[in-house]
Design a protein around this motif. Structure first.
Motif, short mmCIF file in Angstrom:
data_model
loop_
_atom_site.label_atom_id
_atom_site.label_comp_id
_atom_site.label_asym_id
_atom_site.label_seq_id
_atom_site.Cartn_x
_atom_site.Cartn_y
_atom_site.Cartn_z
N LEU A 167 0.82 -1.22 0.00
CA LEU A 167 0.00 0.00 0.00
C LEU A 167 0.85 1.28 0.00
CD1 LEU A 167 -3.05 0.57 0.11
CD2 LEU A 167 -2.86 0.72 2.60
N ASP A 168 2.08 1.15 0.54
CA ASP A 168 2.94 2.33 0.65
C ASP A 168 3.34 2.91 -0.71
OD1 ASP A 168 2.89 2.40 3.37
OD2 ASP A 168 4.62 1.08 3.58
N ALA A 169 3.27 2.07 -1.75
CA ALA A 169 3.61 2.55 -3.09
C ALA A 169 2.68 3.73 -3.45
CB ALA A 169 3.46 1.43 -4.10
N ALA A 170 1.46 3.72 -2.89
CA ALA A 170 0.53 4.83 -3.11
C ALA A 170 0.59 5.84 -1.96
CB ALA A 170 -0.89 4.29 -3.25
N LEU A 171 0.61 5.29 -0.72
CA LEU A 171 0.49 6.17 0.46
C LEU A 171 1.63 7.19 0.57
CD1 LEU A 171 -0.60 3.97 3.51
CD2 LEU A 171 -1.92 5.61 2.19
N VAL A 172 2.86 6.74 0.35
CA VAL A 172 4.00 7.63 0.59
C VAL A 172 4.02 8.79 -0.43
CG1 VAL A 172 6.52 7.76 0.77
CG2 VAL A 172 5.29 5.92 1.90
N ALA A 192 -6.90 20.55 7.06
CA ALA A 192 -6.64 20.17 8.46
C ALA A 192 -7.88 19.57 9.12
CB ALA A 192 -6.16 21.37 9.24
N ARG A 193 -9.07 19.87 8.54
CA ARG A 193 -10.30 19.35 9.15
C ARG A 193 -10.59 17.91 8.73
NH1 ARG A 193 -12.93 24.69 7.64
NH2 ARG A 193 -12.21 26.04 9.32
N VAL A 194 -9.84 17.44 7.73
CA VAL A 194 -10.10 16.08 7.23
C VAL A 194 -9.04 15.14 7.80
CG1 VAL A 194 -10.46 14.67 5.16
CG2 VAL A 194 -10.98 17.13 5.12
N ARG A 195 -9.48 14.33 8.75
CA ARG A 195 -8.53 13.50 9.49
C ARG A 195 -7.74 12.57 8.56
NH1 ARG A 195 -10.46 8.89 12.75
NH2 ARG A 195 -8.59 8.02 13.66
N ALA A 196 -8.43 12.01 7.56
CA ALA A 196 -7.74 11.06 6.67
C ALA A 196 -6.59 11.75 5.94
CB ALA A 196 -8.75 10.49 5.66
N LEU A 197 -6.80 13.03 5.58
CA LEU A 197 -5.73 13.76 4.87
C LEU A 197 -4.55 14.01 5.81
CD1 LEU A 197 -7.59 16.41 2.67
CD2 LEU A 197 -6.32 14.39 1.92
N THR A 198 -4.86 14.35 7.06
CA THR A 198 -3.79 14.58 8.04
C THR A 198 -2.95 13.31 8.19
OG1 THR A 198 -5.28 16.04 9.22
CG2 THR A 198 -3.32 15.34 10.41
N ARG A 199 -3.65 12.20 8.32
CA ARG A 199 -2.94 10.93 8.49
C ARG A 199 -2.08 10.61 7.27
NH1 ARG A 199 -4.80 7.79 12.60
NH2 ARG A 199 -4.19 5.88 11.58
N LEU A 200 -2.64 10.92 6.10
CA LEU A 200 -1.90 10.67 4.86
C LEU A 200 -0.65 11.54 4.78
CD1 LEU A 200 -2.15 9.01 2.28
CD2 LEU A 200 -3.50 10.84 1.28
N GLY A 201 -0.83 12.82 5.14
CA GLY A 201 0.27 13.77 5.04
C GLY A 201 1.45 13.42 5.91
N TRP A 202 1.19 12.68 6.99
CA TRP A 202 2.29 12.34 7.88
C TRP A 202 3.02 11.06 7.48
CZ3 TRP A 202 4.72 15.44 11.03
CH2 TRP A 202 4.07 16.61 11.43
N GLN A 203 2.59 10.45 6.38
CA GLN A 203 3.32 9.25 5.91
C GLN A 203 4.53 9.74 5.13
OE1 GLN A 203 2.57 6.46 7.22
NE2 GLN A 203 0.79 7.45 8.14
#
Ligand SMILES: C[S@@+](CC[C@H](N)C(=O)[O-])C[C@H]1O[C@@H](n2cnc3c(N)ncnc32)[C@H](O)[C@@H]1O
Length: 265
Positions: A167-172, A192-203
């Motif tokens: 999955l990291d091939a896409a996530l990173v 910043a209000r979208v939790r999924a985006l925050t989580r994605l950004g920190w990968q």
């Protein structure tokens, strides 16, 4: 990243630093309970018998809002909670006040994301969990060197990383896109209000044991660093090319994680 007025519980809910993904709606109390359980479990895995850390000092690199810090403060003489985010350190103090032992806590702002404002050889344990995958690879490598620098002779480093998964091939790469967009304040405010985006950004990175050991310097294995061990889940194969490094599988380690554990000579 967040409004300063958020309480610790709101920060837990509203940011990407929520690990209890199953509920997504976790109270600070249960968040800290999960941290306490992991502190107990990992200290045992790293070879600290119960009660043996009472006279020891430690630094937790990437303390967040204190999920595990509270547990560490109940077991160590002195705990430096280090984080790049000053607001998280504020929440960490609050969490430890309510759920830990505030008198032993020192907070340490990692202003540049890569150096620890601590003297050489000043702690018995340098610990980091679910953090070194969230900073740039060079910052992560710098923090590894810092962990070595601040740990006393005879002390331990226990640093957690994340392995590559398909999955990291896409996530990173997507995480990289999110971080670029964060630089535009108007867009970032909405994102910043979208939790999924925050989580994605920190990968931000995936470092392998070979990457990290090469960054430290292979010549240190067996000389400055003793009992170098890579701990990982039996459910995932982890490749280690360097000589003199032990591998240990531990069932309760997350399948996507690995740990570098070593003693300073
Ligand atoms: C996923 S949280 C983990 C918090 C804590 N270790 C836990 O398990 O609950 C990651 C933390 O790492 C911090 N962090 C990210 N990059 C960092 C850096 N370069 N230096 C210090 N802390 C960093 C973040 O601010 C965040 O608090």
């Amino acid at each position: 990243m967040r409004a300063e007025t958020l309480t610790a519980e709101e920060a837990v809910r509203d940011t990407g630093w929520v690990f209890d993904n199953k509920t997504g709606d976790v109270s600070l109390e249960s968040f800290v309970a999960s941290g306490d359980d992991e502190v107990r479990r990992y200290l045992k895995i790293f070879g600290f018998p119960k009660g043996s850390t009472r006279d020891l000092s430690m630094v937790e690199i990437g303390s967040g809002i204190g999920r595990m810090t509270a547990g560490f403060t109940k077991r160590f003489r002195l705990v430096h909670a280090a984080d790049v985010d000053a607001a998280f350190l504020e929440r960490c103090r609050e969490t430890v006040f309510h759920h830990g032992e505030p008198t032993v806590l020192r907070t340490l702002h990692v202003v540049d994301g890569r150096t620890l404002d601590l003297p050489n050889a000043s702690v018995d344990l340098a610990f980091s969990y679910i953090t070194l995958q969230h900073c740039g690879a060079t910052d992560a490598q710098s923090l590894v060197s810092e962990a070595l620098r601040v740990t006393k002779s005879g002390g331990l480093i226990a640093l957690n990383f994340r392995t590559w998964t398909p999955l990291d091939a896409a996530l990173v790469p997507l995480g990289g896109v999110v971080r670029v967009l964060w630089r535009a304040p108007k867009v970032a405010k909405h994102m910043a209000r979208v939790r999924a985006l925050t989580r994605l950004g920190w990968q931000a990175n995936r470092l392998s044991p070979d990457d990290v050991l090469a960054g430290i310097g292979l010549d240190l294995i067996g000389s400055r660093l003793r009992d170098v061990t890579i701990i990982h889940s039996p459910r995932r194969r982890v490749r280690v090319s360097a000589d003199g490094v032990k591998k240990l599988t531990v069932r309760r380690v997350h399948p996507s994680h690995w740990w570098l554990v070593a003693r300073l000579a």
